[in-house]
Structures are given as structure tokens and as C-alpha cells.
Design an enzyme around this catalytic site. Sequence first.
Site, short mmCIF file in Angstrom:
data_model
loop_
_atom_site.label_atom_id
_atom_site.label_comp_id
_atom_site.label_asym_id
_atom_site.label_seq_id
_atom_site.Cartn_x
_atom_site.Cartn_y
_atom_site.Cartn_z
N LEU A 22 0.86 -1.20 0.00
CA LEU A 22 0.00 0.00 0.00
C LEU A 22 0.89 1.25 0.00
CD1 LEU A 22 -3.06 0.68 0.07
CD2 LEU A 22 -2.86 0.83 2.56
N GLY A 23 1.82 1.28 -0.94
CA GLY A 23 2.69 2.45 -1.07
C GLY A 23 2.17 3.37 -2.15
N ARG A 56 3.04 -3.71 5.78
CA ARG A 56 4.05 -4.11 6.76
C ARG A 56 3.60 -3.79 8.18
NH1 ARG A 56 9.89 -3.41 4.28
NH2 ARG A 56 9.30 -1.23 4.18
N LYS A 114 9.08 -5.02 -11.99
CA LYS A 114 10.03 -5.32 -13.08
C LYS A 114 11.28 -6.02 -12.58
CE LYS A 114 10.02 -1.07 -11.51
NZ LYS A 114 9.58 0.28 -11.69
N GLU A 138 1.64 -5.10 -17.22
CA GLU A 138 1.77 -3.89 -18.04
C GLU A 138 2.47 -2.76 -17.29
OE1 GLU A 138 0.82 -3.09 -21.51
OE2 GLU A 138 2.31 -1.71 -20.72
N GLY A 143 5.34 2.50 -16.83
CA GLY A 143 4.16 2.93 -16.06
C GLY A 143 2.86 2.83 -16.84
N GLU A 199 12.42 4.34 -7.11
CA GLU A 199 12.29 3.06 -6.42
C GLU A 199 12.58 3.26 -4.94
OE1 GLU A 199 11.25 0.10 -8.08
OE2 GLU A 199 10.82 1.76 -9.42
N LYS A 214 13.67 -3.40 -17.22
CA LYS A 214 12.63 -3.14 -18.22
C LYS A 214 13.11 -3.55 -19.62
CE LYS A 214 10.61 0.58 -15.45
NZ LYS A 214 10.79 1.97 -15.03
#
Length: 442
Positions: A22-23, A56, A114, A138, A143, A199, A214
Site C-alpha cells: 500500500l505504497g 508491513r 520489473k 503492463e 508505467g 524506487e 525493463k
Amino acid sequence: MSSEQTSGVVPERALGIAVLGLGNVGSEVVRLLSAHADDFQARVGARLELRGIAVRNVNANRGVPVELLTDDAAALVARDDVDIVVEVVGGIEPVRTLILNALSSGKSVVTANKALLADYTGELAAVADAADLDLYFEAAVAGAIPVVRPLMQSLAGDRVDRVVGIVNGTTNFILSAMGDTGADYGETLAEASRLGYAEADPTADVEGYDAAAKAAILASIAFHTRVTASDVFREGITKITAEDLASAADLDCTIKLLAICERVTDDSGAERVSARVYPALVPLEHPLAAVNGAFNAVVVEAEAAGRLMFYGQGAGGSPTASAVLGDLVSAARNKVHGGKGPDESIYAKLPIMSIGETPTRYYLRMEVADRTGVLAAVAQEFANHGVSISTVRQTGLENAATLVVVTHRAPDDALSKTVAALQSRDFVHAVLSVIRLEGTSE
Ligand SMILES: NC(=O)C1=CN([C@@H]2O[C@H](COP(=O)(O)OP(=O)(O)OC[C@H]3O[C@@H](n4cnc5c(N)ncnc54)[C@H](O)[C@@H]3O)[C@@H](O)[C@H]2O)C=CC1
Ligand SMILES: N[C@@H](CC=O)C(=O)O
Ligand code: NA
């Protein structure tokens, strides 16, 4: 007989969804899933019901019903009332095991991961394909931009020769800001993290690991060959300086981190795959030069289709959630109406070409002694290694000169040897920058 059947009311069909993480992306997936629940129901033919969200720390305030939160992702994935698992945690473990468990127990999977796919698509797809389940991803490349599905499905009847793109929003955001306003590298990276582009460990962005993952995914699909992260040559943007960007501008170029996937055919007709990621000078008139900020673009060249370009938001919670939800609708439709997305296709099994053999053009900036004969001696070192010079620019310094050399196409090994030879000569004070040049017809 149930009371619904006796009363003639058809029970509403529902599919259970589990969201892991849930970021930046997960919170947008959950928000949009709830905001457009009726539309999703109409598009799928079943209600998409969120059974739980793995996080978490269940005690953090997250703006979602607390009863949906759990810190036991494995138990959520194992629930009988979960039909589709959406993985937006990132990293390899525990998500690799969670996804394998989901597929092994009959659940389709949608992931944006990815890093995982670049190395484990084979393992994950084998389980999904054997069980006739979907593994959709996808969001993992560029994105929001539809590029995985077009390559896998729309271009399945064509022969793809080349896929070149800007596929990392964070580094494009940084390079654009450095080039436009001379913005500070560290501050711009922190801003990219704040905006949800980077990231969790932004080393993955700036050192090119994310773009390489990617590239592995794109090359695998485009050339029907398993390409993993270690097959992709990788250089990041950490050595690019404001001087490089200014010098590129003098040559009517900009600098972009490119992912390049090519089918290379030798004189005997044998084919290999070249997959590489590095910062490159790109002429300002090239379409990729105009892609700025966190935007991404992917150019595909195919035999019959010719050149196609895909452009849009390559990073950020909301754009990425769009791609995740598109996959979720597809997986849900297949659950309701039957059918399955395409199996992994790696029948071509082309060998990978090493970077050393790969021909590219180069830009070199060096400081040399400002005396008679130096230019000729520099040119001789290039000739000694079979590297042909396209242009040379010399700017006088107080006791030295700056030389900017642009080469014609030469194998990477030949250029590396030329640079090593130049560095060993006393008239070369320093080789300041060596950057590849892409997007020219020469
Ligand atoms: N942010 C972006 O623009 C894009 C992200 N992605 C990918 O989407 C995935 C998620 O990215 P973000 O949302 O940006 O990352 P994030 O770091 O904002 O969110 C990940 C969340 O997962 C949680 N988490 C970590 N381990 C967990 C576990 N074992 N169980 C449950 N939750 C756990 C973290 O606490 C964090 O809240 C990654 O694979 C990323 O590479 C893909 C495309 C774009
Ligand atoms: N960190 C990535 C997020 C999307 O894949 C990026 O910056 O592109
Ligand atoms: Na995409």
C-alpha cells in the site's frame, strides 16, 4: 434451494481481490478500485471486492478501512475467497514466493514488479501457463504507457527489429532538470522520491538497474527470447555532469538514459539480441529528445508496421495504477468469461550479443596539451584501433585545450581500447567524458 433462487433474484457475481503493498502504487490502486467500483463491475461482469490489503504495519494510518489491513500476506493470498492477487510491494522475496503460491492455488496475478520479472518471468509464467492463469505486468514497463500488451498482442503478427526507449522516469526527471535549470543532482533525486517516481532504493534508478530490468522484459517479448537482467549491458547516469549536458547542447544534442533492444543480423544471416542501457547523446531533432520530466517514451520498429512511438507518464502512483487496473480488469474478465492472456513466448531463443561487439557512436571530451602535433597524435590513436572520427572541436584553455571528438560507429571494444591508449599518452591530461551517441543515421 436458497431464498435468492426461490425469490428469483440472481445473486450478484463477485471476484475477490487481494492487494499486496500500500505504497505509492498500491494506495492509488485501492483508491481507484473503490472510486470506480460500479464501472469495474459493468466492464467485468462481476463486482471486484477487495478482500484484504497486505501491509508491513497495520497500525499506520493509511486512510483505508482498517479491517482490510493485514500484515500476513501469505494468509491473505491463501484465502479461498481471493481470485486475483495484485502485487505492488516490489523486490524479490517474499513476493516471488507469494506469487508462486497464488498461482499454485488458482489465482491470477497482476504485478508491477520489473525487478522480479526481469529474472523470474520464466519460473512464474511456467506455473501460470500450466494452470491457465493470467500473469499480467503492463505496469512493469513505462508505467501508464501501454507497451507490454501492444508488443505481446497487437504486434504478435509482425517482426520487431528494435525497441528503443526512455523507460525510467526518475533519471529522465533528473537529466531534464539538470539540463534545463542546472538543478542539483541530489536535490532533484530527493524530489523524484517525494513525487513517488523513484524506487524504494533509488540506486536502482540512477545506476540503470530499473531500466535494465525493463529492457530485459521488452527484449524478451519483442524477440521471443528469454532475456534476463544480467544479459543487459548497464550504465547509469551518476557520472553525467552539468558540463556534459552543456557540451551536448553545443552539439545540438541532449543526454537521455536509453534502453535499447535490437535484433542484430550478421552477414551470414544469423541473428542475435543486443540489450543495453546507458546514458547517450541524442540529437535535439530526435523524438526522444523532447521527452522530459518523468515522462517515458518507447519507439518500436517492426518490419510491417514501421516505426511506432508510445509516450506518456512512466512513473508515479496514479499513472502506474492505471496500468495495474487495466490488467486487473483483463484478468477479472478472463475469470468471468473464460480465456487467458498469451503464454510466455520464447521459441526463438536468440543468442545475446556482447557489448564489446556492439557498434555505437561516441562522444569523448578530453583535456590535452596545447601544442603542435597533438591533434594529429590523438587522431592517430583512434585510427590505430579502427575508430573513424566524425568531428573534432577544440577550445583553448590557458595551458591546455579541450577536445570534443565524435566518432563514427565502431565496436565498443575498439572504443575502450582507444580510450585506454589515449589515457596512457602524456599529451592527454584527462579523458573527462566518454558517452555514446544514439539516434543518428550514420
Ligand atoms: N512508483 C512508480 O512509479 C512505479 C512503481 N512500480 C513498481 O511497483 C511496485 C511498488 O512501487 P511503489 O508503490 O512505488 O513502492 P512503495 O515503496 O511506495 O510501496 C511498497 C509498499 O510495500 C510495503 N511492503 C514491503 N514489504 C511488504 C510485505 N512483505 N508485505 C506487505 N507490504 C510490504 C512497503 O511498506 C510499502 O508501503 C514496485 O515493484 C515498483 O518497482 C512500477 C512502475 C512505476
Ligand atoms: N522508479 C521507476 C518507476 C517506474 O517504473 C521510474 O522512475 O521509472
Ligand atoms: Na506500461
